[in-house]
Scaffold this motif. Sequence first.
Motif, mmCIF file in Angstrom:
data_model
loop_
_atom_site.group_PDB
_atom_site.id
_atom_site.type_symbol
_atom_site.label_atom_id
_atom_site.label_comp_id
_atom_site.label_asym_id
_atom_site.label_seq_id
_atom_site.Cartn_x
_atom_site.Cartn_y
_atom_site.Cartn_z
ATOM 1 N N MET A 115 0.839 -1.204 0.000
ATOM 2 C CA MET A 115 0.000 0.000 0.000
ATOM 3 C C MET A 115 0.873 1.253 0.000
ATOM 4 N N GLU A 116 0.517 2.210 -0.859
ATOM 5 C CA GLU A 116 1.297 3.435 -0.955
ATOM 6 C C GLU A 116 0.713 4.491 -0.008
ATOM 7 N N TYR A 117 1.547 5.019 0.859
ATOM 8 C CA TYR A 117 1.097 6.015 1.825
ATOM 9 C C TYR A 117 1.517 7.413 1.378
ATOM 10 N N ARG A 118 0.719 8.375 1.743
ATOM 11 C CA ARG A 118 1.109 9.773 1.548
ATOM 12 C C ARG A 118 1.976 10.217 2.726
ATOM 13 N N THR A 119 2.652 11.327 2.549
ATOM 14 C CA THR A 119 3.428 11.928 3.633
ATOM 15 C C THR A 119 2.929 13.356 3.813
ATOM 16 N N ILE A 120 2.275 13.576 4.930
ATOM 17 C CA ILE A 120 1.634 14.856 5.193
ATOM 18 C C ILE A 120 2.289 15.532 6.390
ATOM 19 N N LEU A 121 2.536 16.826 6.265
ATOM 20 C CA LEU A 121 2.995 17.640 7.380
ATOM 21 C C LEU A 121 1.857 18.546 7.827
ATOM 22 N N HIS A 122 1.675 18.679 9.132
ATOM 23 C CA HIS A 122 0.803 19.724 9.668
ATOM 24 C C HIS A 122 1.675 20.654 10.481
ATOM 25 N N ILE A 123 1.621 21.927 10.134
ATOM 26 C CA ILE A 123 2.475 22.922 10.777
ATOM 27 C C ILE A 123 1.595 23.874 11.573
ATOM 28 N N ASP A 124 1.868 23.965 12.855
ATOM 29 C CA ASP A 124 1.075 24.768 13.788
ATOM 30 C C ASP A 124 1.994 25.791 14.441
ATOM 31 N N MET A 125 1.758 27.055 14.160
ATOM 32 C CA MET A 125 2.578 28.106 14.746
ATOM 33 C C MET A 125 2.286 28.212 16.239
ATOM 34 N N ASN A 126 3.309 28.273 17.053
ATOM 35 C CA ASN A 126 3.163 28.255 18.513
ATOM 36 C C ASN A 126 2.749 29.623 19.038
ATOM 37 N N ALA A 127 1.574 29.664 19.729
ATOM 38 C CA ALA A 127 1.066 30.916 20.319
ATOM 39 C C ALA A 127 1.284 32.064 19.339
ATOM 40 N N PHE A 128 0.727 31.919 18.143
ATOM 41 C CA PHE A 128 1.128 32.719 16.991
ATOM 42 C C PHE A 128 1.076 34.221 17.249
ATOM 43 N N PHE A 129 -0.093 34.751 17.627
ATOM 44 C CA PHE A 129 -0.196 36.199 17.802
ATOM 45 C C PHE A 129 0.773 36.697 18.869
ATOM 46 N N LEU B 45 9.864 14.167 -1.552
ATOM 47 C CA LEU B 45 10.850 13.446 -0.744
ATOM 48 C C LEU B 45 12.134 13.148 -1.518
ATOM 49 N N LYS B 46 12.007 12.836 -2.805
ATOM 50 C CA LYS B 46 13.204 12.531 -3.590
ATOM 51 C C LYS B 46 14.112 13.755 -3.704
ATOM 52 N N MET B 47 13.514 14.929 -3.709
ATOM 53 C CA MET B 47 14.293 16.162 -3.851
ATOM 54 C C MET B 47 14.972 16.558 -2.548
ATOM 55 N N PHE B 48 14.249 16.379 -1.426
ATOM 56 C CA PHE B 48 14.759 16.877 -0.149
ATOM 57 C C PHE B 48 15.265 15.783 0.789
ATOM 58 N N GLY B 49 15.035 14.525 0.455
ATOM 59 C CA GLY B 49 15.601 13.433 1.239
ATOM 60 C C GLY B 49 14.613 12.752 2.150
ATOM 61 N N SER B 50 13.931 13.515 2.995
ATOM 62 C CA SER B 50 12.968 12.920 3.913
ATOM 63 C C SER B 50 12.031 14.005 4.431
ATOM 64 N N ALA B 51 10.888 13.571 4.966
ATOM 65 C CA ALA B 51 9.946 14.522 5.548
ATOM 66 C C ALA B 51 10.555 15.211 6.760
ATOM 67 N N GLU B 52 11.354 14.499 7.513
ATOM 68 C CA GLU B 52 11.993 15.074 8.691
ATOM 69 C C GLU B 52 12.941 16.198 8.299
ATOM 70 N N THR B 53 13.686 15.984 7.198
ATOM 71 C CA THR B 53 14.586 17.026 6.701
ATOM 72 C C THR B 53 13.810 18.267 6.294
#
Length: 411
Positions: free
Chosen positions: A1-15, A114-122
């Motif tokens: 099964m092929e999985y997607r790789t999703i990032l959710h980015i949440d700004m901390n106490a933004f205002f 991912l192929k361009m940047f190496g990994s989601a963590e990167t």
Amino acid sequence: MEYRTILHIDMNAFFASVEQSAKPELRGKPIAVVGSGHRTVITTSSYEARARGVKTGMAIWEGKRLCPELEIVVGDNKKYQHTSTEINKIFQDFTPEVEAFSIDESWLDVTYSLKMFGSAETIAYQIKARIRHLFDITCSIGIAPNKLLAKLASDMQKPDGLTIIKPEDVAGVMERLPIQDLCGIGKKMQRHLNLMSIYTCGELGRCDEARLTRKFGIIGRRLKQMGQGIDDSPVIPFGEEDEVKSVGHSSTLERDIDDPVEIRRFLLQLSEMVGSRARRYNVAGKTISLYVRYADFFSSWGKQTTIKRHTNQSDEIYRTAVGILETVDLEQPVRLLGISLSNLQHEVEQLPLFEDDRKKLEATKAMDSVNQKYGNMVVTLGSLLPGKEKRGSHVIPPSWRPDGIKKVDVK
């Protein structure tokens, strides 16, 4: 099964973080960001204030009681809007598939990056570094196979966290997770599920689908999938959202009002904001809706009417809203007003047949041009008198987007 790789980015106490970055004297101090009106609550607080119990939605006096040294900062919505827009531009350097969930949260689908940047963590660490370098604020990032789990992961380590949920770990993560930790399970839904003896996602995922459907209708199946950590919804990039169904705006008033003249003044302001956005994106509607919330906060009503032809003219929206208002006896002073335009027709602009209508169209275009350049309500209908004392409390609504018809200009 092929999985997607999703990032959710949440700004901390933004205002609060943006304010501390802009004003070094506030760094490391407990601060609370509030609105500019007489009636205002804490919009957000810094982590230093949160550690003392100061929370969003508190009255200022409550925050001060918990934290006497709390610094009160009047929010600058334009600054937050600009910062959010620039941050979303950073995301687009890593993938075109970026969906703004709110002014301080976005999803990124980096499956094909991912192929361009190496990994989601990167990718995550590069995004963190760029945001910190350019804006001196932090974010928490969740990485997972879908949007639901990515948002869940970003909430697990705050502030400045990075959490990865791998496909093989999903079942273990969900087993004991409280249902209220899932995006989409609010307090009301939580109470209903608790009454069914469902407290964890594991219990929700194992619940008989037919039982959930009998209780909740068509969303029963979706609830079961959420309990199992299943989410097939795509990341929807800017400009590719479903065709908008309505254009609306609402405002919490600086004080409760029952004077009909004042109420109409606010309705005219809202009508201009709705009409301006509709004209900007070349849509017009036949159905105008009016929403009123009373001073006790809990009582409210909404009514709508459909006119004979499509319109995006502020004065027509206003007259229709006033007509709705006149059919109702207000039971108590008003706390919030809202107007929306629906039953939309897209690509509507055409030259009117009559000279008076053509003059009105040209005048409206000129007014819109000035307002887009210098800010909303710089030029408006003559019957709307200027002055901050006559305006509502301008807040950033959940519908805010950095671009497109869903973008709501803020003060």
